[in-house]
Design a protein around this motif. Structure first.
Motif, mmCIF file in Angstrom:
data_model
loop_
_atom_site.group_PDB
_atom_site.id
_atom_site.type_symbol
_atom_site.label_atom_id
_atom_site.label_comp_id
_atom_site.label_asym_id
_atom_site.label_seq_id
_atom_site.Cartn_x
_atom_site.Cartn_y
_atom_site.Cartn_z
ATOM 1 N N ILE A 1 6.293 -3.772 1.836
ATOM 2 C CA ILE A 1 6.034 -4.143 0.445
ATOM 3 C C ILE A 1 7.088 -3.487 -0.439
ATOM 4 O O ILE A 1 7.397 -2.301 -0.281
ATOM 5 C CB ILE A 1 4.638 -3.685 -0.013
ATOM 6 C CG1 ILE A 1 3.556 -4.231 0.910
ATOM 7 C CG2 ILE A 1 4.373 -4.110 -1.452
ATOM 8 C CD1 ILE A 1 2.164 -3.690 0.605
ATOM 9 N N THR A 2 7.639 -4.256 -1.364
ATOM 10 C CA THR A 2 8.606 -3.722 -2.327
ATOM 11 C C THR A 2 7.987 -3.698 -3.712
ATOM 12 O O THR A 2 7.424 -4.696 -4.171
ATOM 13 C CB THR A 2 9.890 -4.572 -2.360
ATOM 14 O OG1 THR A 2 10.522 -4.532 -1.075
ATOM 15 C CG2 THR A 2 10.874 -4.034 -3.405
ATOM 16 N N PHE A 3 8.082 -2.564 -4.377
ATOM 17 C CA PHE A 3 7.691 -2.424 -5.774
ATOM 18 C C PHE A 3 8.940 -2.080 -6.574
ATOM 19 O O PHE A 3 9.692 -1.168 -6.199
ATOM 20 C CB PHE A 3 6.645 -1.318 -5.958
ATOM 21 C CG PHE A 3 5.335 -1.568 -5.263
ATOM 22 C CD1 PHE A 3 4.481 -2.566 -5.714
ATOM 23 C CD2 PHE A 3 4.958 -0.820 -4.162
ATOM 24 C CE1 PHE A 3 3.263 -2.806 -5.081
ATOM 25 C CE2 PHE A 3 3.746 -1.046 -3.524
ATOM 26 C CZ PHE A 3 2.899 -2.043 -3.981
ATOM 27 N N TRP B 1 7.245 0.228 0.802
ATOM 28 C CA TRP B 1 6.087 0.871 1.425
ATOM 29 C C TRP B 1 5.653 0.064 2.629
ATOM 30 O O TRP B 1 5.567 -1.165 2.563
ATOM 31 C CB TRP B 1 4.945 0.983 0.415
ATOM 32 C CG TRP B 1 3.752 1.755 0.896
ATOM 33 C CD1 TRP B 1 3.761 2.881 1.670
ATOM 34 C CD2 TRP B 1 2.372 1.467 0.632
ATOM 35 N NE1 TRP B 1 2.478 3.317 1.898
ATOM 36 C CE2 TRP B 1 1.601 2.479 1.274
ATOM 37 C CE3 TRP B 1 1.713 0.476 -0.098
ATOM 38 C CZ2 TRP B 1 0.214 2.502 1.218
ATOM 39 C CZ3 TRP B 1 0.327 0.504 -0.157
ATOM 40 C CH2 TRP B 1 -0.405 1.511 0.487
ATOM 41 N N ASP B 2 5.404 0.765 3.726
ATOM 42 C CA ASP B 2 4.916 0.136 4.953
ATOM 43 C C ASP B 2 3.473 0.599 5.177
ATOM 44 O O ASP B 2 3.236 1.662 5.761
ATOM 45 C CB ASP B 2 5.805 0.546 6.130
ATOM 46 C CG ASP B 2 5.447 -0.185 7.419
ATOM 47 O OD1 ASP B 2 4.315 -0.713 7.512
ATOM 48 O OD2 ASP B 2 6.285 -0.227 8.335
ATOM 49 N N PRO B 3 2.488 -0.163 4.702
ATOM 50 C CA PRO B 3 1.088 0.256 4.853
ATOM 51 C C PRO B 3 0.677 0.469 6.309
ATOM 52 O O PRO B 3 -0.097 1.377 6.615
ATOM 53 C CB PRO B 3 0.296 -0.892 4.211
ATOM 54 C CG PRO B 3 1.260 -1.559 3.296
ATOM 55 C CD PRO B 3 2.589 -1.436 3.969
ATOM 56 N N GLY C 1 4.563 5.907 0.043
ATOM 57 C CA GLY C 1 5.882 6.325 0.510
ATOM 58 C C GLY C 1 6.262 7.724 0.062
ATOM 59 O O GLY C 1 5.435 8.625 -0.025
ATOM 60 N N GLY C 2 7.535 7.884 -0.249
ATOM 61 C CA GLY C 2 8.072 9.183 -0.631
ATOM 62 C C GLY C 2 8.704 9.878 0.554
ATOM 63 O O GLY C 2 8.326 9.647 1.709
#
Length: 222
Positions: free
Chosen positions: A70-72, A119-121, A102-103
């Protein structure tokens, strides 16, 4: 009187970067140091405008699956001072949990200059000790180093919590040789049922008989 931000780095002050703290009803902001950046008292509070996914009335749906990233992405608005750091989380009202998004250390913390993250849930959920992700609607929350209640200070970033999105898990695939269609089987059973066959035959005979009577009646009329 304008609010002021001071910085130990003149370049940071002139470009509006540095760690900021809020104080007073006037919306002043300050950073320990020697040079000064003035923020008009009438300046708007800084904010975030989401560019990906678009901030719409309907939430985007994302699958919890391998390699489903997912990209934000967002733009900052009305900022006089760039945050030192930001924290990004996904809040699930259904279980009251704030999931770090993430982070570098998996804590959702990024440098304040970042405007796009991935983010990779699925990968998050596989990490040791991770809270299981619910199949629910989430609220994306972004705040600076002052915390998620920091709002309304001219020139500094408002805590953000406007974007909604949803996570779901795909159903388990069934091998083709084990797959069956319950509806198809039910329809086939109905078609082969003796009672159903009798009804079809009776209806067909009635239609044909009626057509024959109508034809003879028309011939007699002529």
């Amino acid at each position: 009187m304008p609010a002021q931000v001071t910085s130990s780095n003149p370049q940071s002050a002139s470009s509006g970067t540095g760690s900021a703290t809020a104080s007073g009803a006037t919306g002043s902001a300050s950073v320990t140091g020697s040079s000064t950046l003035s923020i008009p008292q009438t300046a708007a509070a800084g904010g975030i405008f989401m560019t990906q996914p678009p901030q719409t009335a309907n939430p985007s749906f994302y699958k919890i699956a391998p390699s489903n990233i997912i990209t934000f992405a967002w733009n900052y608005t009305s900022l006089y001072v760039t945050p030192t750091s930001i924290t990004v989380t996904a809040f699930c009202a259904a279980n009251g949990y704030n999931y770090p998004v993430g982070g570098a250390n998996g804590d959702g913390v990024y440098p304040g200059t970042v405007t796009s993250i991935t983010w990779d849930p699925y990968a998050y959920q596989q990490s040791p000790g991770a809270q299981a992700l619910a199949q629910e609607t989430y609220t994306l929350k972004i705040h600076d180093e002052r915390g998620d209640t920091a709002v309304g200070t001219p020139g500094l970033m408002n805590a953000y919590s406007a974007l909604k999105f949803a996570l779901y898990k795909p159903g388990q695939a069934t091998p083709l040789d084990q797959w069956s269609c319950p509806d198809c089987s039910a329809a086939m059973n109905l078609a082969l049922h003796p009672g159903f066959i009798c009804i079809v035959v009776t209806f067909t005979v009635m239609v044909l008989s009626g057509y024959g009577l109508l034809r003879r009646g028309l011939a007699a009329a002529h």
